[in-house]
Enzyme design. Structure first.
Site, mmCIF file in Angstrom:
data_model
loop_
_atom_site.group_PDB
_atom_site.id
_atom_site.type_symbol
_atom_site.label_atom_id
_atom_site.label_comp_id
_atom_site.label_asym_id
_atom_site.label_seq_id
_atom_site.Cartn_x
_atom_site.Cartn_y
_atom_site.Cartn_z
ATOM 1 N N SER A 40 -5.265 -4.038 2.158
ATOM 2 C CA SER A 40 -4.039 -3.442 2.692
ATOM 3 C C SER A 40 -4.383 -2.158 3.425
ATOM 4 O O SER A 40 -5.359 -1.470 3.081
ATOM 5 C CB SER A 40 -3.063 -3.126 1.550
ATOM 6 O OG SER A 40 -1.987 -2.330 2.007
ATOM 7 N N TYR A 77 -1.879 1.456 -6.478
ATOM 8 C CA TYR A 77 -2.011 0.324 -5.556
ATOM 9 C C TYR A 77 -2.966 0.700 -4.429
ATOM 10 O O TYR A 77 -3.884 -0.070 -4.091
ATOM 11 C CB TYR A 77 -0.645 -0.058 -4.998
ATOM 12 C CG TYR A 77 -0.686 -1.153 -3.964
ATOM 13 C CD1 TYR A 77 -0.764 -2.484 -4.344
ATOM 14 C CD2 TYR A 77 -0.635 -0.855 -2.600
ATOM 15 C CE1 TYR A 77 -0.799 -3.511 -3.396
ATOM 16 C CE2 TYR A 77 -0.664 -1.861 -1.641
ATOM 17 C CZ TYR A 77 -0.746 -3.182 -2.054
ATOM 18 O OH TYR A 77 -0.784 -4.181 -1.117
#
Length: 279
Positions: A148, A162
């Site tokens: 990501s 995250y």
């Protein structure tokens, strides 16, 4: 002949979103595919969509499993190799953005969120890759990790763990690539920006709120220069490209960013400089 004819792919987190789109593309292109997730209904939807595209039923293996557990990973790997006879492509797509139940963010986020996040987003990739290694060496196979842009240089205090997990995954991709290329196995990754995957809904947001977020981002140059939020298939196409050695043979240990330009824009660049100079 389809380009992945004779190949076998294992796609984690394939019950929805990017994983589903990737599994469908690989199957349509001739690969035998193992799909997996924890939600039986969504996993069956993935299987049926694959079958509707004309793929033979014996080319799809559906396994309900918790990827974060040792038993789940063993079942996935053993069943894939036992039934299909080999493994050529491993797509490590499964991941989660877990929020603090008490609403804490940044350094105050409960460490239990850290443990859960790292277990699924990083540890499961490491251990499943270890289990797949011997099989991929035999086939001179491919690994594609789904990271990501949250793992990049900009801060992510709202989802601090995250972002940390994705930064670590990027380093794992680079290091694993150099380790495994000596055995003929390629490792690469894709780093998406915002994609219409349902991730916000799994974080507890309702569909109306999520759609408002997407509309806002699409309307702001500093959020999304291209002006549209991508669909899962847009990322799946990149994963399939990286899994195709004929097309991407010289790409080793790289992460392809697919974010519509979001990570390239600073706030001032999102506006008209000549207009600003008039004031």
């Amino acid at each position: 002949m389809p380009r992945f004819s004779g190949k076998v792919a294992l796609v984690t987190g394939s019950s929805n979103g990017i994983g589903r789109a990737t599994a469908i593309l690989l199957a349509r292109e001739g690969a035998k595919v193992t799909i997996t997730g924890r939600n039986a209904q969504r996993l069956e939807e993935t299987k049926q969509e694959i079958l509707r595209s004309g793929v033979p039923e014996d080319h799809v293996l559906s396994i309900i499993a918790d990827l974060a557990t040792e038993s789940g990973q063993i079942e996935l790997m053993n069943s894939t190799v036992d039934i299909f006879g080999r493994l050529d492509i491993l797509v490590n797509n499964a991941g989660a953005a877990i929020t603090d139940l008490e609403g804490h963010i940044g350094v105050g986020t409960n460490v239990s969120v850290f443990d859960k996040t790292m277990r699924i987003n990083l540890r499961s990739v490491v251990t499943l890759t270890q289990k797949a290694k011997e099989h991929l060496i035999k086939t001179k196979g491919e690994i594609v990790n789904v990271s990501s842009i949250a793992g990049g240089q900009h801060a992510q205090p709202e989802l601090i763990y995250y972002a940390m997990s994705k930064s670590a995954l990027d380093q794992y991709t680079r290091s694993a690539a150099i380790d495994l290329i000596q055995h003929g196995v390629r490792v690469n990754s894709v780093s998406p920006g915002d994609i219409r995957t349902g991730i916000y809904e799994t974080m507890g947001m309702n569909k109306e709120s999520v759609e408002n977020i997407y509309k806002f981002m699409e309307s702001r140059k500093e959020c999304c220069p291209i002006g549209t939020i991508a669909q899962p298939v847009d990322v799946a196409n990149i994963i399939v490209f990286l899994a195709d050695r004929k097309l991407s043979s010289y790409i080793i240990g790289q992460s392809i960013v697919a974010d519509g330009g979001s990570s390239l824009v600073m706030e001032v660049q999102a506006h008209d400089w000549m207009e600003l100079l008039k004031h």
